[in-house]
Design an enzyme around this catalytic site. Sequence first.
Site, short mmCIF file in Angstrom:
data_model
loop_
_atom_site.label_atom_id
_atom_site.label_comp_id
_atom_site.label_asym_id
_atom_site.label_seq_id
_atom_site.Cartn_x
_atom_site.Cartn_y
_atom_site.Cartn_z
N SER A 156 0.78 -1.31 0.10
CA SER A 156 0.07 -0.07 -0.14
C SER A 156 0.92 1.08 -0.02
O SER A 156 1.88 1.32 -0.93
CB SER A 156 -0.86 -0.11 1.21
OG SER A 156 -1.93 0.97 1.10
N LYS A 166 -1.08 -9.96 -0.35
CA LYS A 166 -2.32 -10.13 0.13
C LYS A 166 -3.14 -11.30 -0.90
O LYS A 166 -2.99 -11.13 -2.06
CB LYS A 166 -3.15 -9.10 0.29
CG LYS A 166 -3.34 -7.92 -0.62
CD LYS A 166 -4.03 -6.70 -0.07
CE LYS A 166 -4.35 -5.72 -1.21
NZ LYS A 166 -5.17 -4.33 -0.42
N ARG A 319 -6.48 3.97 -2.12
CA ARG A 319 -6.68 5.05 -1.43
C ARG A 319 -6.69 6.26 -2.30
O ARG A 319 -6.25 6.43 -3.13
CB ARG A 319 -5.79 5.38 -0.23
CG ARG A 319 -5.81 3.97 0.77
CD ARG A 319 -4.88 4.51 1.86
NE ARG A 319 -4.73 3.30 2.88
CZ ARG A 319 -4.32 3.27 4.07
NH1 ARG A 319 -4.04 4.53 4.62
NH2 ARG A 319 -4.18 2.42 4.77
#
Length: 562
Positions: A156, A166, A319
């Site tokens: 991230s 992930k 994000r």
Amino acid sequence: MSDQPVAAPSGINPLAGKPAPADVLIDPDKLRAEYYARRPDMGDPAQRVSFGTSGHRGSAARGSFNEFHVLAITQAICEYRRKEAIGGPLYIAKDTHALSEPALRSALEVLVANGVPTMVDKDWGYTPTPVLSHAILTHNRAGHTPRADGIVITPSHNPPEDGGFKYNPPHGGPADTAVTHWIEERANALLGGALRGVARMPWEEARRAPTVHPHDYVDSYVADLGAVIDMGSIRSAQLKIGVDPLGGAGVGYWRPIAERYGLELEVVNDVVDPTFRFMPLDWDGKIRMDCSSPYAMARLIGLRDRFDIAFANDTDADRHGIVTRTAGLMPPNHYLAAAIGYLFAHRGRWRADAAVGKTVVSSAIIDRVAAKLGRRLYEVPVGFKWFVSGLLEGSLGFGGEESAGASFLRQDGAIWTTDKDGIILNLLAAEITARTGRDPSQLYRELTQELGAPDFERIDTPASKEEKAALLKLAPADIHTPRLAGDAIEQMLVNAPGNGAAIGGLKVVTANGWFAARPSGTEDIYKLYAESFRGREHLQRIQTEARALITTALGAALAAKR
């Protein structure tokens, strides 16, 4: 009326928001060499596989993200797929961190040796997290059997020296705790056995294997955006849009978006460099691609007068960071509230009972917006995984976190992604501006004039491992006061109201404010979130009293153990 940046006890680094000096830049070649050369010490808990809220993360230089970790995790995922009869294609994505490319190679060597059909970007390029979620759901919604799933290789917004890995099951979103626990346990067993049981094929053979298939991630995602965003209104308004991918995986998506939909869009930085030398330093003097930080976003904020709306994404584009001409960088809670207020008023095809999803540490302005809209509030622990089932079935119209991650339904009420999608949240800011004639900052101000203006802040406080363990076990009975900052305590929560799941800490709520304390899963700190609707001084009073309450409760808990 503003969220404040996360503040460490020592305050803001004097270089925050300024260009990175040479001595803080990583050496990508040395880091990659460490990835292959270093073997994890299984006697050190920090070097074992550990899935937090967003997969396994670490650094090759610290022995916490190395080739052995990736080989073991990938083998564990292959075994999990067999156990669950997941036989469809596995979509795989990587971001622009230095360790992502070697991790992709290691993963593919194991996937091919296990016979897993694997979908890679057709140009071996970068793929954002939401694009992978969209690809999994597109395959599975079309009725194809067997089911597809995916792997995202990203830490991230973490610093350049970090790597991350992930797993997204067939529902397309982050794996839940039961799944990650199984993968974590099996991966650590493989590590403890010196990788006996890991099937592997040499890279040059693996990349040419018949089970490796090119996939056009860019076109399939970009072509579908009109189903979730009113792209026509953005085009008609002829907005001047600025975009900074922050050197991340979204870098190859914005020009195709502009070309397909006829947008006046400028990518202000298209450089990909694993040192991220173009990033202004974050609050603590580190390079961090955090699009919610006013320090990391200093460059785009400085360009705001050139654009009607501007935005950025973190490195895997899950994000969003919204920069308006009228107010600069929007704090995440402000934009979530504005987005929710707009969406539920402009998505008439969503279910009438579709709820608003938020985490327990997101602003209470969201609670008030949901009440104004007549929508049910679904409040869950930290972690986007808690929104997956609601988004899939359409009972949630929107799910968002205070850390600037969110997603929402297509215009017709069907699922878009079950992972955070910073790209559509950015485009939504343009849609809001185009259709209302006001930018999201102006919408937020209108909401607060009616519903109250909160002050919000998160502070990180040092905590020992024993204190963090005690914080996880705190209960309402451990708080021996009926009031907080002059107001009666209305709720003391250790479980989230929306789904009853443990929040991993404690939340205390009054009519005019609240605080929540949660231990960090990776650092020796606890995170104190606090908010007040009575101004900055009241917020500080909440923080002071909250820290005193926590210190007293933890002291009593530790004394009882001795």
